[in-house]
Design a protein around this motif. Structure first.
Motif, PDB file in Angstrom:
ATOM      1  N   ARG A 191       0.834  -1.212   0.000  1.00 27.69           N
ATOM      2  CA  ARG A 191       0.000   0.000   0.000  1.00 27.69           C
ATOM      3  C   ARG A 191       0.867   1.260   0.000  1.00 27.69           C
ATOM      4  NH1 ARG A 191      -2.902  -2.741   4.632  1.00 27.69           N
ATOM      5  NH2 ARG A 191      -4.443  -4.069   3.618  1.00 27.69           N
ATOM      6  N   LYS A 192       1.900   1.227   0.819  1.00 28.35           N
ATOM      7  CA  LYS A 192       2.771   2.395   0.902  1.00 28.35           C
ATOM      8  C   LYS A 192       3.447   2.691  -0.429  1.00 28.35           C
ATOM      9  CE  LYS A 192       6.860   4.215   3.249  1.00 28.35           C
ATOM     10  NZ  LYS A 192       7.965   3.918   4.188  1.00 28.35           N
ATOM     11  N   GLU A 193       3.797   1.641  -1.160  1.00 27.24           N
ATOM     12  CA  GLU A 193       4.473   1.824  -2.445  1.00 27.24           C
ATOM     13  C   GLU A 193       3.516   2.279  -3.549  1.00 27.24           C
ATOM     14  OE1 GLU A 193       6.237  -1.962  -3.104  1.00 27.24           O
ATOM     15  OE2 GLU A 193       7.928  -1.622  -1.726  1.00 27.24           O
ATOM     16  N   LEU A 194       2.268   1.787  -3.504  1.00 28.55           N
ATOM     17  CA  LEU A 194       1.350   2.041  -4.614  1.00 28.55           C
ATOM     18  C   LEU A 194       0.479   3.286  -4.444  1.00 28.55           C
ATOM     19  CD1 LEU A 194       0.144   1.146  -7.303  1.00 28.55           C
ATOM     20  CD2 LEU A 194      -1.425  -0.325  -6.026  1.00 28.55           C
ATOM     21  N   VAL A 195      -0.099   3.460  -3.275  1.00 29.30           N
ATOM     22  CA  VAL A 195      -1.088   4.524  -3.088  1.00 29.30           C
ATOM     23  C   VAL A 195      -0.573   5.909  -3.479  1.00 29.30           C
ATOM     24  CG1 VAL A 195      -2.481   5.743  -1.375  1.00 29.30           C
ATOM     25  CG2 VAL A 195      -2.429   3.250  -1.388  1.00 29.30           C
ATOM     26  N   LYS A 252     -10.153   9.770   8.085  1.00 32.40           N
ATOM     27  CA  LYS A 252      -9.440  10.492   7.047  1.00 32.40           C
ATOM     28  C   LYS A 252      -8.409   9.581   6.390  1.00 32.40           C
ATOM     29  CE  LYS A 252     -11.687  14.178   8.066  1.00 32.40           C
ATOM     30  NZ  LYS A 252     -12.801  14.593   7.187  1.00 32.40           N
ATOM     31  N   GLY A 253      -8.403   9.576   5.084  1.00 35.26           N
ATOM     32  CA  GLY A 253      -7.457   8.746   4.363  1.00 35.26           C
ATOM     33  C   GLY A 253      -7.736   8.775   2.877  1.00 35.26           C
ATOM     34  N   THR A 254      -7.169   7.837   2.148  1.00 36.57           N
ATOM     35  CA  THR A 254      -7.294   7.755   0.700  1.00 36.57           C
ATOM     36  C   THR A 254      -8.226   6.618   0.318  1.00 36.57           C
ATOM     37  OG1 THR A 254      -5.051   8.595   0.409  1.00 36.57           O
ATOM     38  CG2 THR A 254      -6.027   7.445  -1.456  1.00 36.57           C
ATOM     39  N   VAL A 255      -9.244   6.922  -0.456  1.00 33.38           N
ATOM     40  CA  VAL A 255     -10.170   5.893  -0.942  1.00 33.38           C
ATOM     41  C   VAL A 255      -9.481   5.083  -2.036  1.00 33.38           C
ATOM     42  CG1 VAL A 255     -12.353   5.481  -2.139  1.00 33.38           C
ATOM     43  CG2 VAL A 255     -12.211   7.250  -0.372  1.00 33.38           C
ATOM     44  N   THR A 256      -9.407   3.776  -1.836  1.00 33.50           N
ATOM     45  CA  THR A 256      -8.744   2.910  -2.809  1.00 33.50           C
ATOM     46  C   THR A 256      -9.695   1.914  -3.459  1.00 33.50           C
ATOM     47  OG1 THR A 256      -8.082   1.416  -1.013  1.00 33.50           O
ATOM     48  CG2 THR A 256      -6.481   3.094  -1.714  1.00 33.50           C
ATOM     49  N   SER A 257     -10.925   1.854  -2.979  1.00 36.95           N
ATOM     50  CA  SER A 257     -11.912   0.972  -3.593  1.00 36.95           C
ATOM     51  C   SER A 257     -13.308   1.397  -3.184  1.00 36.95           C
ATOM     52  CB  SER A 257     -11.679  -0.485  -3.176  1.00 36.95           C
ATOM     53  OG  SER A 257     -12.694  -1.326  -3.685  1.00 36.95           O
ATOM     54  N   VAL A 258     -14.236   1.352  -4.152  1.00 34.04           N
ATOM     55  CA  VAL A 258     -15.663   1.541  -3.876  1.00 34.04           C
ATOM     56  C   VAL A 258     -16.394   0.490  -4.705  1.00 34.04           C
ATOM     57  CG1 VAL A 258     -17.608   3.132  -3.842  1.00 34.04           C
ATOM     58  CG2 VAL A 258     -15.283   4.043  -3.652  1.00 34.04           C
ATOM     59  N   GLU A 259     -17.301  -0.255  -4.071  1.00 36.46           N
ATOM     60  CA  GLU A 259     -17.922  -1.379  -4.756  1.00 36.46           C
ATOM     61  C   GLU A 259     -19.373  -1.556  -4.334  1.00 36.46           C
ATOM     62  OE1 GLU A 259     -17.173  -6.213  -5.141  1.00 36.46           O
ATOM     63  OE2 GLU A 259     -16.063  -5.021  -3.678  1.00 36.46           O
TER      64      GLU A 259
END
Length: 227
Positions: free
Chosen positions: A73-77, A176-183
């Protein structure tokens, strides 16, 4: 999770979406002790905003104690320069009169990509890849579905009065954070249509999944993945 998206995805003749390592393939960091992330259930404060948090710079206080998933996650986000919402707009634009069904961050740090699914009102779905750096959408690819699959998806879309952007905002209002998926999905009992939203927190690189009622934005489940 309370959802059964995998089973329905298989029925629609497309690869099942899985959460965790295979879904986002992004890594998160935890300190020597992971604090401040619970598994409590709770309702959300509603918000009219339709945008979600974006990735912050990686924390320098990782402590080196990272799991494989957290490291991924740290590498990709941070490599995703285009947020889920812009990518979803680009995907929807490739299929006339379509609505969003799902989107997830995948790929590698060198080539991050948003994997999106959109569908028309009759439940006919298409997969679309969106470059997570440029925001450019590729060509839509029609899914192999039978009539039962189309009817099920059409029913979900009809019931889902909450947009994916509103669901994502509900989740990021809570954490608080980064949305990485919505389904879009339904409950195990089939009595509720849900938006499942993944939020990655860039201070510890954990992932929190929120299952949100797609009719009233109420959080029905919250789960923290510390792996």
């Amino acid at each position: 999770m309370v959802t059964k998206r995998n089973a329905s995805a298989v029925r629609r003749g497309r690869p099942a979406l899985t959460r965790g390592t295979g879904l986002i393939c992004v890594a998160a960091a935890a300190g020597a002790l992971l604090t401040g992330c619970g598994n409590d259930d709770g309702d959300t404060a509603k918000s009219d905003s339709s945008t979600a948090g974006r990735a912050a710079s990686p924390s320098s206080s990782d402590g080196g104690n990272l799991t494989d998933d957290q490291r991924e996650r740290k590498e990709l986000v941070p490599k995703a320069k285009v947020g889920y919402d812009k990518a979803l707009d680009a995907a929807v634009a490739t299929v006339d009169k379509s609505k969003p069904v799902s989107i997830e961050l995948k790929g590698t740090p060198d080539k991050p990509v948003w994997k999106a699914e959109v569908a028309t009102a009759d439940g006919a779905s298409h997969d679309v890849d969106v470059d997570a750096v440029t925001g450019k959408a590729g060509q839509a690819r029609a899914d192999d579905q039978d009539q039962d699959d189309k009817r099920e998806l059409a029913d979900w879309l009809k019931k889902a009065t909450v947009t994916p952007q509103q669901a994502a905002q509900t989740a990021t209002d809570k954490k608080k954070g980064t949305v990485t998926s919505v389904e879009l999905d339904d409950s195990d009992k089939g009595d509720m249509v849900l938006w499942s939203v993944d939020v990655v927190t860039t201070d510890d690189w954990n992932k929190t999944t929120y299952d949100i009622d797609a009719t009233n934005r109420k959080i029905v489940r919250e789960h923290v993945d510390r792996d």
